[in-house]
Design a protein around this motif. Structure first.
Motif, PDB file in Angstrom:
ATOM      1  N   ASP A   1     149.553  21.423  26.616  1.00  0.00           N
ATOM      2  CA  ASP A   1     149.353  22.515  25.674  1.00  0.00           C
ATOM      3  C   ASP A   1     150.350  23.623  25.997  1.00  0.00           C
ATOM      4  OD1 ASP A   1     147.871  23.076  23.529  1.00  0.00           O
ATOM      5  OD2 ASP A   1     145.992  23.369  24.622  1.00  0.00           O
ATOM      6  N   ALA A   2     150.880  24.237  24.993  1.00  0.00           N
ATOM      7  CA  ALA A   2     151.764  25.369  25.273  1.00  0.00           C
ATOM      8  C   ALA A   2     150.947  26.496  25.879  1.00  0.00           C
ATOM      9  CB  ALA A   2     152.425  25.824  23.984  1.00  0.00           C
ATOM     10  N   ARG A   3     151.428  27.030  26.977  1.00  0.00           N
ATOM     11  CA  ARG A   3     150.700  28.127  27.616  1.00  0.00           C
ATOM     12  C   ARG A   3     151.582  29.351  27.635  1.00  0.00           C
ATOM     13  NH1 ARG A   3     146.214  26.349  30.109  1.00  0.00           N
ATOM     14  NH2 ARG A   3     146.148  24.172  30.756  1.00  0.00           N
ATOM     15  N   PHE A   4     150.948  30.478  27.419  1.00  0.00           N
ATOM     16  CA  PHE A   4     151.710  31.710  27.449  1.00  0.00           C
ATOM     17  C   PHE A   4     151.512  32.436  28.765  1.00  0.00           C
ATOM     18  CE2 PHE A   4     152.570  30.959  23.159  1.00  0.00           C
ATOM     19  CZ  PHE A   4     153.638  31.772  22.829  1.00  0.00           C
TER      20      PHE A   4
END
Lengths: 567, 567
Positions: free
Chosen positions: A58-61
């Protein structure tokens, strides 16, 4: 791939750490060293680049050093390219909130930093409450958030005892954050499928715990105990005089409601709002500990009937607001059955004790009630608002409130529309109050709530035993409290030798307000006080805060003594 | 300092990136390379170690690879050593929420993933809604949070048009996260000083915008428009017949309320609940576009008086639920003045238009109302719940509802207790609904709300113009809509040649439900439908979603055509 690219990789992951690494690379290494490091990093860089933004699939910020002074609400999603500023803004907010949470549980912080209304209105160090035509930068918004918390009250602080709702449950909080992110409405299954089912299952579980066979019955979450109590009066009226719904109160005889003189004022509010009139709410006498005297109820029922009125509804309180008293439900239920009256149990405060095998006997007979108010946001530590009205007979809620609005409740939907709850409510839109409660229940289990409640009652017993014979303390009523309410006066040394009488009473009346004011000014702890009947101002200690320990109880006692000693 | 220590440093900052670096160091370098890298990093390590945990002067937490399967709610704060797991748990929750938010605004995701109640109840891939006695691990709690969002409805999705409340405002969301973290109660200044003042200032601003001189008057935030409308009826009754509060409806003559046949059903709910009876609520005829015909009001007032009843209250709707119609307030106000009736304006849906210089004329005369309902959670995009009841005459709210509970509202507090709001409310505990709204107002400015509202109305004009002459579409009423409501039938090709008559009507009645069901099954968009009066099921498109664009409107039209073509 060059060394700058590696810096870029680091930036992409967490800008701050990235900057550290870059700075390190730039400042502390010779050119040769740099090139060596870079070449050795080279091989894996492309993969790292991917995995940084895509850890766990998952893209994580990551929080980065964002300049919010040039960003505005209009730059956030759904704005074009709004994703990055949105995530940075939310992460900054989370930073503020988690920092607040850590401080909340830290006994070295104040419970509050008190200011008078005029001080806050004048603007504290740039905290300006006024609204303007033009937007403020997100930088200012973040400052406003910090200030809002700074000048507020830490209701989760281990020494906050001021209300029946105290404490900050982390799982409940997470549930509330999710609820506001989902931002939906309970009226139909269509737009709140999961929440509607959670409400249904949780209400059933609560009815089982009350003791209604198979958890049968009905119920709904409402915006608070007062509204839940109002529901109970409405439903009772609908049960006995359904024609009032269409014809108004004129279609019914003079209806009489009964409740304890110690009961919550919401019963009185309901009697005014629903058109009964407060004069038709008869207050029942209580014993020394604030419990209804059943014989007084029966006498007053008979008196009302003799006047030709119709006794319709009795509220028995399970855990009164001030004394924490439990009315004797079984004896009241006998009278209700005998005279065909609706029995409501207001367990807004005491309902939580049903979760404890040790303490639930205090509500013996609750299964005989026609309706029950039970506020998980009080004794069970669920974040505000979370209150349930539970009804033994199915169909009454719907019958009482349904207006069949076509635009919401279409019978020709593709799913089973009996799951739509909206027409049971006096509300239309209804906030999702269930999720945080459901999530807490999952996380704690029934046993977790039980432990919390047993702990709170142990703590209040500890307080009671500690002050009942302590010099300078006087109990408002004798014997161990039934709930966590411990009611007491603090008698400053200057009053201790005064004989009981008007002067002493007048001076004592002023003691609690003065100590409370000093508590608030110093911000060390908060506890409530009030008069009750002919009793002058006394402290009402209540414990529902899971963060409180014996040391906090000790602290409270000593703080009262410290602040009140010279009064 | 050795190479392992550097790994430790990296771990301390963000464990995942740290692990990458460590892994890189371990796997991709010869021993010589390692030692060179490590020695060159050595010098700065101590400083880095400090600054990682202490960037910006405040301790900041980073998400780490935490194993939640062995952690339980009891391990979180206030537990001993609970700070680290608490922060990790909350950051994991935030990760789930921010990921959801990103998807919400992504048009390639579905609006919903529909399942029938029985499917969800049976347990979807391990998503078990049942509550148990024993606690679940935090790992399971996180899974439950993901599943809850997965099976819910994305009300902020650019193609969600199903309700009057749509969209996900990021600042409003941040405000709601803060509100739940502060977890306090609006009843007293004592425990909600900042929020109480924000409510006061915001209500004043709203009253200024309504046009009451100097923003004078009163008001309160309530749990929704239905409750706000209920307040208006209660206050009106208190104004004309204050003795009802104590003596009940028996003390008043037969009181008559008036509202449009298109008005919201909450007026009917209020008339039932408050003891008027729904038969004493007279429905007013409307013109073709759903606006009250003033002459009909006057005729019905006269008829009621002739029967000896007392006309007391008129509700004028500013933005009806289905048609979005605005009743002619000035003409209704004339009649109210003539016959001494209370004028309430239900602007739950249309009140937002007061923020727009272009559209506020639709509420001309609103300043003549005695009370106004205005829901920022609808047209202004504030997260649920946020509804205000505003009252022109000061003191009525208090007079109507006050019961002077000693335990909450002590006159001997050290601050100015006129700031305590609790006794104005029918509630006791009251959720903080103001903060998110105040924060949004700060962040957008009045102009920001105006822009949002103008955009939504532009979009609905775009939709109207696009379908009014489009083949297969038929408008429910002619002329451009007053609000964002666009009401229309889609006529599948198979019905287009049928003559108007019973068969066509019956078949057309089934079209919207079928298309809606297919929409929900495919999850592409959501829009409401309902019948109204003698009109068979039609779509009601409403636009309050700030994420919606013309492309989404185009999509909706094409989707309806795609799904309905073969019906």
């Amino acid at each position: 791939f060059c060394y700058d690219a590696w810096c870029g990789v680091a930036h992409g992951c967490t800008r701050k750490l990235g900057m550290k690494i870059c700075g390190f690379l730039q400042k502390n290494n010779s050119l040769e060293e740099r090139s060596r490091i870079v070449s050795s990093l080279k091989e894996r860089t492309a993969k790292t680049l991917l995995s940084c933004d895509n850890i766990g699939g998952d893209a994580r910020f990551r929080r980065t050093e964002t300049d919010f002074s040039n960003l505005f609400a209009r730059d956030l999603l759904p704005a074009k390219n709004g994703e990055e500023p949105t995530m940075q803004f939310l992460l900054e907010i989370v930073e503020i909130l988690t920092s607040y949470i850590r401080k909340t549980f830290d006994r070295s912080t104040k419970v509050l930093d008190f200011h008078h209304p005029h001080q806050l209105l004048e603007g504290m160090e740039g905290f300006n409450l006024e609204l303007s035509d033009q937007p403020e930068s997100l930088e200012q918004i973040l400052v406003d958030c910090r200030d809002t918390l700074k000048y507020g009250v830490r209701t989760g602080h281990p020494r906050f005892f001021n209300q029946l709702s105290t404490g900050l449950d982390i799982v409940g909080l997470a549930g509330e954050w999710l609820t506001s992110t989902a931002n939906t409405n309970m009226f139909t299954y269509e737009i709140a499928p999961v929440f509607v089912l959670m409400e249904q299952l949780t209400l059933k579980k609560m009815r089982e715990i009350i003791g209604w066979p198979n958890g049968e019955g009905d119920g709904i979450f409402s915006p608070g105990g007062a509204i839940s109590n109002m529901y109970s009066v409405m439903i009772a009226r609908y049960k006995f005089f359904p024609e009032v719904k269409t014809k108004g109160m004129a279609a019914a005889p003079r209806l009489i409601l009964f409740t304890s003189e110690h009961s919550h004022y919401s019963i009185k509010k309901a009697s005014a709002a629903l058109g009964f009139g407060t004069e038709n709410l008869i207050l029942l006498n209580t014993d020394e500990r604030g419990r209804v005297i059943p014989a007084d109820l029966e006498a007053k029922v008979i008196a009302a009937k003799q006047k030709g009125y119709v006794p319709m509804y009795v509220n028995a309180t399970a855990g009164t607001t001030v004394y924490g008293a439990f009315d004797p439900i079984n004896e009241i239920a006998d009278i209700c059955e005998k005279y065909n009256m609706w029995l409501h149990v207001d367990g807004a405060w005491g309902g939580g004790l049903l979760m404890s095998r040790k303490h639930r006997y205090k509500l013996n007979g609750v299964q005989r009630a026609n309706s029950v108010t039970w506020n998980p946001h009080k004794m069970m530590g669920v974040p505000l608002q979370c209150s349930a009205i539970l009804v033994r007979e199915r169909g009454l809620l719907q019958g009482c409130n349904s207006m069949c609005a076509g635009y919401l409740f279409q019978p020709d939907k593709q799913y089973d529309v009996t799951y739509d709850t909206g027409d049971k409510a006096i509300q239309c839109g209804r906030h999702v109050d269930i999720f945080k409660f459901w999530l807490m229940w999952k996380a704690k289990g029934t046993v977790g709530f039980e432990q919390h409640i047993d702990n709170c009652l142990d703590l209040s017993a500890y307080l009671y035993n500690k002050i009942k014979n302590r010099e300078g303390f006087e109990m408002v009523f004798n014997e161990e409290p039934q709930h966590t309410n411990v009611c007491f006066w603090y008698i400053p040394p200057s009053l201790r030798s005064l004989p009981d009488g008007r002067e002493r009473r007048e001076r004592l009346h002023k003691v609690a307000p003065k100590i409370k004011a000093m508590m608030m000014e110093s911000g060390t702890t908060m506890v409530g006080y009030q008069p009750q009947g002919d009793k002058v101002n006394f402290f009402r200690m209540v414990i529902s805060n899971p963060a409180a320990t014996r040391s906090d109880i000790d602290f409270l006692i000593e703080e009262i003594e410290r602040l009140g000693h010279d009064l």
